[in-house]
Design a protein around this motif. Sequence first.
Motif, short mmCIF file in Angstrom:
data_model
loop_
_atom_site.label_atom_id
_atom_site.label_comp_id
_atom_site.label_asym_id
_atom_site.label_seq_id
_atom_site.Cartn_x
_atom_site.Cartn_y
_atom_site.Cartn_z
N ASP A 23 0.83 -1.21 0.00
CA ASP A 23 0.00 0.00 0.00
C ASP A 23 0.87 1.26 0.00
O ASP A 23 0.59 2.22 -0.73
CB ASP A 23 -0.94 0.01 1.20
CG ASP A 23 -2.10 -0.96 1.06
OD1 ASP A 23 -2.40 -1.39 -0.07
OD2 ASP A 23 -2.70 -1.30 2.10
N HIS B 107 -4.37 1.82 -9.47
CA HIS B 107 -5.73 1.30 -9.34
C HIS B 107 -5.71 -0.13 -8.79
O HIS B 107 -6.45 -0.47 -7.86
CB HIS B 107 -6.43 1.34 -10.70
CG HIS B 107 -7.73 0.61 -10.74
ND1 HIS B 107 -8.90 1.13 -10.26
CD2 HIS B 107 -8.02 -0.63 -11.18
CE1 HIS B 107 -9.87 0.25 -10.42
NE2 HIS B 107 -9.37 -0.84 -10.98
N LYS C 194 -4.66 -0.04 -5.10
CA LYS C 194 -5.72 0.54 -4.27
C LYS C 194 -6.85 -0.48 -4.04
O LYS C 194 -7.40 -0.57 -2.95
CB LYS C 194 -6.27 1.81 -4.93
CG LYS C 194 -7.32 2.50 -4.12
CD LYS C 194 -7.79 3.78 -4.80
CE LYS C 194 -8.88 4.43 -3.99
NZ LYS C 194 -9.40 5.64 -4.64
N ARG C 195 -7.17 -1.25 -5.06
CA ARG C 195 -8.24 -2.23 -4.97
C ARG C 195 -7.78 -3.58 -4.42
O ARG C 195 -8.56 -4.51 -4.33
CB ARG C 195 -8.84 -2.47 -6.37
CG ARG C 195 -9.41 -1.25 -7.00
CD ARG C 195 -10.86 -1.20 -6.75
NE ARG C 195 -11.44 -0.08 -7.48
CZ ARG C 195 -12.48 0.56 -7.07
NH1 ARG C 195 -13.07 0.21 -5.97
NH2 ARG C 195 -12.95 1.57 -7.77
N HIS C 196 -6.49 -3.65 -4.06
CA HIS C 196 -5.87 -4.89 -3.57
C HIS C 196 -6.00 -6.02 -4.59
O HIS C 196 -6.15 -7.18 -4.22
CB HIS C 196 -6.42 -5.29 -2.21
CG HIS C 196 -5.90 -4.43 -1.11
ND1 HIS C 196 -6.15 -4.69 0.21
CD2 HIS C 196 -5.13 -3.31 -1.10
CE1 HIS C 196 -5.57 -3.77 0.96
NE2 HIS C 196 -4.95 -2.92 0.18
N SER C 197 -5.93 -5.66 -5.87
CA SER C 197 -5.90 -6.64 -6.96
C SER C 197 -4.43 -6.98 -7.21
O SER C 197 -3.84 -6.60 -8.22
CB SER C 197 -6.55 -6.07 -8.22
OG SER C 197 -7.90 -5.76 -7.98
N GLU D 202 -11.51 -6.79 -12.30
CA GLU D 202 -11.32 -5.35 -12.09
C GLU D 202 -10.40 -4.76 -13.11
O GLU D 202 -9.40 -5.20 -13.47
CB GLU D 202 -10.75 -5.11 -10.70
CG GLU D 202 -11.83 -5.24 -9.69
CD GLU D 202 -11.41 -4.72 -8.35
OE1 GLU D 202 -10.75 -3.68 -8.29
OE2 GLU D 202 -11.73 -5.34 -7.36
#
Length: 95
Positions: free
Chosen positions: A54, A69, A72-75, A95
């Motif tokens: 992060d 992105h 941030k989306r933990h993808s 995603e």
Amino acid sequence: MTTVSSSLEACEIPNTEAELRKSLRDLVDLIESSDGAESEARKARFGGLIDRIDELGSSLPAEAHELRHFIKRHSFAKALDHLEQRPPSADSGSE
């Protein structure tokens, strides 16, 4: 003329991406090596990796919008695919 600060920023981006790639790979390895028993050390390592990912993701430049992105989306699988220049894997979601 290139300023010293812009030269330093250009050098830091590959380092950030290299650190991010390593942290993502470490996270994937940690997940894949799970035997179902979750020790406190393993939980701490997992949490530390998520925090580091992060932190590194938020330090990426605005031009890295797709990678930011994913982080941030933990993808994380998609982020790792992106860094390793692979098409997203089938199990990385939509995603």
